[in-house]
Design a protein around this motif. Sequence first.
Motif, PDB file in Angstrom:
ATOM      1  N   VAL A   1       0.839  -1.203   0.000  1.00  0.00           N
ATOM      2  CA  VAL A   1       0.000   0.000   0.000  1.00  0.00           C
ATOM      3  C   VAL A   1       0.871   1.249   0.000  1.00  0.00           C
TER       4      VAL A   1
ATOM      5  N   ALA B   1       1.112   4.068  -2.993  1.00  0.00           N
ATOM      6  CA  ALA B   1       0.892   5.496  -2.737  1.00  0.00           C
ATOM      7  C   ALA B   1       2.070   6.325  -3.222  1.00  0.00           C
TER       8      ALA B   1
ATOM      9  N   SER C   1       1.589   9.076  -6.222  1.00  0.00           N
ATOM     10  CA  SER C   1       1.523  10.448  -5.743  1.00  0.00           C
ATOM     11  C   SER C   1       1.818  11.483  -6.825  1.00  0.00           C
TER      12      SER C   1
END
Length: 78
Positions: free
Chosen positions: A23, A27, A31
């Motif tokens: 996870v 991310a 981003s």
Amino acid sequence: MAHVATTWGPAMGRFPSWAKFSVVAAAVLLSPVLAFLMAIAVEISIGAVKDAGAVPLLALVVAGAIGWSLIRKVCARP
């Protein structure tokens, strides 16, 4: 109903560490894409305000309000 014992322990245990790291990695990889999409959304909102006939100062105020609300949401204390 009969209770069936298993040797694996509870079916829903703790969140696995490999899932936490995946996870975090997702991310980090997404981003820049999310920041780019946020910049496009701000540009679209500024363009919409300008096309509506508002003065450029109002467009800057709207952009500042959008940025402030996003930063405030991200930096909120728990």
